[in-house]
Write a protein that holds these residues in place. Sequence first.
Motif, PDB file in Angstrom:
ATOM      1  N   ARG A 244     -38.379-110.458-102.510  1.00  0.00           N
ATOM      2  CA  ARG A 244     -39.811-110.361-102.243  1.00  0.00           C
ATOM      3  C   ARG A 244     -40.344-108.977-102.588  1.00  0.00           C
ATOM      4  O   ARG A 244     -41.410-108.829-103.185  1.00  0.00           O
ATOM      5  N   CYS A 245     -39.598-107.927-102.183  1.00  0.00           N
ATOM      6  CA  CYS A 245     -40.045-106.557-102.479  1.00  0.00           C
ATOM      7  C   CYS A 245     -40.151-106.323-103.987  1.00  0.00           C
ATOM      8  O   CYS A 245     -41.070-105.645-104.460  1.00  0.00           O
ATOM      9  N   LEU A 246     -39.229-106.874-104.747  1.00  0.00           N
ATOM     10  CA  LEU A 246     -39.192-106.625-106.179  1.00  0.00           C
ATOM     11  C   LEU A 246     -40.178-107.489-106.963  1.00  0.00           C
ATOM     12  O   LEU A 246     -40.629-107.087-108.046  1.00  0.00           O
ATOM     13  N   LEU A 253     -47.693-101.824-103.053  1.00  0.00           N
ATOM     14  CA  LEU A 253     -46.653-101.216-103.877  1.00  0.00           C
ATOM     15  C   LEU A 253     -45.787-100.249-103.079  1.00  0.00           C
ATOM     16  O   LEU A 253     -44.558-100.196-103.267  1.00  0.00           O
ATOM     17  N   ARG A 254     -46.389 -99.485-102.187  1.00  0.00           N
ATOM     18  CA  ARG A 254     -45.600 -98.547-101.386  1.00  0.00           C
ATOM     19  C   ARG A 254     -44.578 -99.285-100.526  1.00  0.00           C
ATOM     20  O   ARG A 254     -43.441 -98.834-100.371  1.00  0.00           O
ATOM     21  N   LEU A 255     -44.985-100.430 -99.973  1.00  0.00           N
ATOM     22  CA  LEU A 255     -44.065-101.204 -99.144  1.00  0.00           C
ATOM     23  C   LEU A 255     -42.964-101.820 -99.982  1.00  0.00           C
ATOM     24  O   LEU A 255     -41.822-101.951 -99.523  1.00  0.00           O
ATOM     25  N   ARG A 256     -43.282-102.199-101.199  1.00  0.00           N
ATOM     26  CA  ARG A 256     -42.255-102.773-102.074  1.00  0.00           C
ATOM     27  C   ARG A 256     -41.180-101.740-102.395  1.00  0.00           C
ATOM     28  O   ARG A 256     -39.986-102.034-102.344  1.00  0.00           O
ATOM     29  N   VAL A 257     -41.618-100.516-102.723  1.00  0.00           N
ATOM     30  CA  VAL A 257     -40.653 -99.460-103.033  1.00  0.00           C
ATOM     31  C   VAL A 257     -39.865 -99.063-101.787  1.00  0.00           C
ATOM     32  O   VAL A 257     -38.630 -98.968-101.815  1.00  0.00           O
ATOM     33  N   ALA A 258     -40.564 -98.849-100.686  1.00  0.00           N
ATOM     34  CA  ALA A 258     -39.899 -98.412 -99.459  1.00  0.00           C
ATOM     35  C   ALA A 258     -38.948 -99.493 -98.936  1.00  0.00           C
ATOM     36  O   ALA A 258     -37.820 -99.187 -98.512  1.00  0.00           O
ATOM     37  N   GLY A 259     -39.387-100.738 -98.954  1.00  0.00           N
ATOM     38  CA  GLY A 259     -38.534-101.825 -98.485  1.00  0.00           C
ATOM     39  C   GLY A 259     -37.272-101.954 -99.309  1.00  0.00           C
ATOM     40  O   GLY A 259     -36.177-102.165 -98.770  1.00  0.00           O
ATOM     41  N   THR A 260     -37.397-101.803-100.628  1.00  0.00           N
ATOM     42  CA  THR A 260     -36.219-101.882-101.492  1.00  0.00           C
ATOM     43  C   THR A 260     -35.263-100.727-101.222  1.00  0.00           C
ATOM     44  O   THR A 260     -34.042-100.912-101.187  1.00  0.00           O
ATOM     45  N   MET A 261     -35.805 -99.526-101.017  1.00  0.00           N
ATOM     46  CA  MET A 261     -34.938 -98.381-100.708  1.00  0.00           C
ATOM     47  C   MET A 261     -34.187 -98.591 -99.399  1.00  0.00           C
ATOM     48  O   MET A 261     -33.021 -98.205 -99.268  1.00  0.00           O
ATOM     49  N   ASN A 348     -42.774-103.986 -91.104  1.00  0.00           N
ATOM     50  CA  ASN A 348     -42.552-105.070 -90.154  1.00  0.00           C
ATOM     51  C   ASN A 348     -43.649-106.129 -90.264  1.00  0.00           C
ATOM     52  O   ASN A 348     -43.378-107.315 -90.456  1.00  0.00           O
ATOM     53  N   LYS A 349     -44.914-105.691 -90.189  1.00  0.00           N
ATOM     54  CA  LYS A 349     -46.031-106.633 -90.136  1.00  0.00           C
ATOM     55  C   LYS A 349     -46.321-107.302 -91.477  1.00  0.00           C
ATOM     56  O   LYS A 349     -46.633-108.492 -91.526  1.00  0.00           O
ATOM     57  N   SER A 350     -46.243-106.537 -92.560  1.00  0.00           N
ATOM     58  CA  SER A 350     -46.658-107.063 -93.863  1.00  0.00           C
ATOM     59  C   SER A 350     -45.515-107.650 -94.674  1.00  0.00           C
ATOM     60  O   SER A 350     -45.728-108.571 -95.470  1.00  0.00           O
ATOM     61  N   ALA A 351     -44.309-107.110 -94.495  1.00  0.00           N
ATOM     62  CA  ALA A 351     -43.187-107.558 -95.324  1.00  0.00           C
ATOM     63  C   ALA A 351     -42.107-108.273 -94.532  1.00  0.00           C
ATOM     64  O   ALA A 351     -41.166-108.810 -95.122  1.00  0.00           O
TER      65      ALA A 351
END
Length: 410
Positions: A244-246, A253-261, A348-351
Amino acid sequence: MGLLVENTYCLSCSVESRVEDLLTDPGGRIHSQLAGVATFLLDENPAERTHQLLNRAQWITLLRSLIESDEPITHASLDQLKQGNHVRHLRNVLVHTGVLEHRSHDLDTVDAWIDELLDDLPHEIALLLRPYAAWSVLHRARRRAAYQPTVSPSVARYARARITAAAQFLTWLTDHDIDLAGACQADVDRWLDDGTTTRRRLRDFLRWANSHHLAADLHVPSLGREGLPQHPLGDDQRWALLRRCLRDRDLDLRLRVAGTMMLLYAQIPTRIVELTVDDIVTDDTGMHLLLHTVPVLIPPPLATLITELRAGKEQQPSQRSPDAPAWLFPGYLPGTHFSGSRLSTNLNKSAGIFTRPARGAALCALAADLPAPVLADLLGISVAAATRWSALAGRDHLDYLAARIDNPPE
């Protein structure tokens, strides 16, 4: 249409005049030191936003009072003020615009904060808490800052958290007619059970109190560092969140990068938001992320997201101080990085990504492939912690240890 242009022009003129009045000292001059503030208000913000700031922002009022005092504006002068959001915001603006030099921590602000905290506490509690706050917490924090120039900007927050936990516990004891010397383990357990895990910050105070013969040897579990970690995500859940993050372009976009890290490299939000553009290195072999001190190759899908994130950052106007870090995740206040706690909440809330289970799953995956000493070096954690994760991952690296003994590093 002509009326709209005329009104916009009038607002811009009014704002420009008011900014000039704001920054003019008693001698009728705008000090060259404040030229960056004028640029920030007139060029980096639209006229409507600056108009609102001039009307309502407390930090604007504070800045005017400092200018009227005709005294140099320094970190020390701000440290003497009652610390609040308006002081913090003004300091960020002044650092961002080059009026003040960037400093890696705000430990000097903690002194004034301690005085304010103790003034509101009963004399007996304040008398007990002051030596712990000043001679233990702050002393250790300043010693680390002296020997580690890159000390985390959040060090002051952690200092306040420990002191606050101690103040709350001592207040609770007083409310229950218990003195610190007479407190038992049942009292500590009861207080911990009635609050959140942040109360475990009390551990530091109780160890200090026991070492000074002020309390019994009372135990507080550390924050997730004792025994085997529990409830990490399963592999299927982890990979689903990674996909999902990718792939989910509807996710910030910030959540996608942070979540993947977090899901790949077991990075916590407070560490992620402290990354700078210098922590991302590109060479002939690809893009690398500096974890602790080790560069790790970033897979192409994440490298694409980071490139997109950096490109969007470069398009934004920046008048930051040359000494200020170029944050990969800039905050809303000028010169600051994004809030680690806010990032955790947003993930937590969005992803649907919870920090502890997600990081636990990543650590299990890494521990399954890497010996504990290597994992410790990679992430900057203790070998003991890395060993616990290896145990949870069900892997035994005795062969690695034997090889290191037979072939020690040069």
